[in-house]
Design an enzyme around this catalytic site. Structure first.
Site, mmCIF file in Angstrom:
data_model
loop_
_atom_site.group_PDB
_atom_site.id
_atom_site.type_symbol
_atom_site.label_atom_id
_atom_site.label_comp_id
_atom_site.label_asym_id
_atom_site.label_seq_id
_atom_site.Cartn_x
_atom_site.Cartn_y
_atom_site.Cartn_z
ATOM 1 N N ALA A 57 0.867 -1.181 0.000
ATOM 2 C CA ALA A 57 0.000 0.000 0.000
ATOM 3 C C ALA A 57 0.902 1.229 0.000
ATOM 4 C CB ALA A 57 -0.887 -0.021 1.231
ATOM 5 N N GLY A 67 0.677 -5.035 0.951
ATOM 6 C CA GLY A 67 -0.545 -5.086 0.143
ATOM 7 C C GLY A 67 -0.310 -5.751 -1.215
ATOM 8 N N GLU A 70 -0.558 -9.324 -0.519
ATOM 9 C CA GLU A 70 -1.977 -9.590 -0.237
ATOM 10 C C GLU A 70 -2.808 -9.574 -1.526
ATOM 11 O OE1 GLU A 70 -1.963 -6.470 2.737
ATOM 12 O OE2 GLU A 70 -2.648 -7.903 4.232
ATOM 13 N N GLU A 76 5.026 -5.093 6.881
ATOM 14 C CA GLU A 76 4.332 -4.025 7.617
ATOM 15 C C GLU A 76 4.880 -3.831 9.017
ATOM 16 O OE1 GLU A 76 2.855 -6.409 5.838
ATOM 17 O OE2 GLU A 76 1.120 -5.635 4.751
#
Ligand code: HXC
Length: 259
Positions: A67, A110, A113, A133
């Site tokens: 992200a 992300g 993911e 993260e």
């Protein structure tokens, strides 16, 4: 279809569409706009009968490095609640057609993911997967703790999530996270080969089978078995089932029409 941060080719090959994440300078960091575009593109492709399988890729350097940290940096929990960014992820997960992630370079946070939200992952030998993260003081939020744990088991997932370390494609393969590792120049070709193979099958049977495998991933065994059984019965309502079985008996190749 014109977007700012993704390139979409609905006719990449017969029955196969390609979506390329396209923020190369930022290693395809997933900002909100990119995720919204991805959701819109997938919804559109999902509605096109001509499209039977979708490939999502990045570039050689990065599938996606996570992200967008710069966009998230100053957010408060209430901002995040109001933005409700995971709604886009939920929609992506609901795509009915099979999605193959063709991964080269970084698939982190992300990005990892997103690859795991797809149905299968083909990786270049340069691919690196991880949930880093923890290194920036947060934890995975788009399914990383859940999907990674189901895919590679508790001990392996715990280590990746708690240390933030990256693993290479070969290790990801041996842990069961991905389908295949191929030389860097072949990862998109290999994903296309797989997509074409799936695209030859009955789209109805493919849709129901995808739903059922996901059910196994997401529910208890008994609930999953009942769900699978119901979808199995449903395939017998299709012309494709008759065609597929007749073709087998008649020793010829089946011609599936999606009916
Ligand atoms: C914003 C990013 C970014 C990210 C890289 N960039 N990752 N920008 N968000 N996630 C930008 C860098 O700031 C830099 O831009 C450019 O991309 C190139 O990156 P470099 O760091 O210079 O490249 P390199 O030295 O090769 O290192 C590559 C890297 C590193 C190891 C992938 O960039 C990195 O650690 N990135 C962050 C990985 C990460 O923590 N991901 C998880 C994010 S949180 P400039 O302009 O500065 O040159 C997350 C939560 C998900 O994903 C849950 C919600 C959906």
């Amino acid at each position: 279809m014109e977007f700012e941060f993704i390139l979409v080719n609905p006719t990449f090959a017969q029955h196969v569409a390609l979506i390329q994440l396209n923020r190369p300078k930022e290693l395809n960091a997933l900002n909100l706009q990119l995720m919204l575009e991805l959701k819109q593109a997938l919804a559109h492709l999902d509605d096109q009968d001509e499209v039977r399988c979708i490939i999502i890729t990045g570039n050689q350097q990065a599938f996606a490095a996570g992200a967008d940290i710069k966009q998230m940096e100053s957010r408060t929990p209430i901002d995040l609640l109001k933005i409700d960014q995971f709604e886009t992820w939920d929609q992506i997960r609901k795509t009915k057609k099979p999605i193959i992630a063709a991964v080269s370079g970084f698939a982190l946070g992300g990005g990892c993911e997103l690859a795991m939200t797809c149905d299968m992952i083909i990786a270049s030998e340069t691919a690196k997967f991880g949930q880093p993260e923890i290194k920036i003081g947060i934890m995975p939020g788009a399914g990383g703790t859940q999907r990674l744990t189901r895919a590679i088991g508790k001990a392996n997932a715990m280590e990746l999530v708690l240390t933030g370390k990256f693993i290479g494609a070969e290790e990801a393969k041996s842990l069961g996270l991905i389908n295949r590792v191929v030389p860097e120049e072949l990862y998109l070709d290999e994903a296309l080969k797989l997509a074409k193979e799936i695209a030859q099958m009955s789209p109805i049977a493919v849709r129901l089978a995808k739903e059922s495998v996901n059910k196994a991933f997401e529910s208890g065994l008994q609930e999953g078995l009942y769900f699978e059984r119901k979808n199995f019965y449903m395939t017998f309502a299709s012309e494709d089932q008759k065609e597929g079985m007749s073709a087998f008996v008649e020793k010829r190749k089946a011609e599936f029409k999606g009916k």
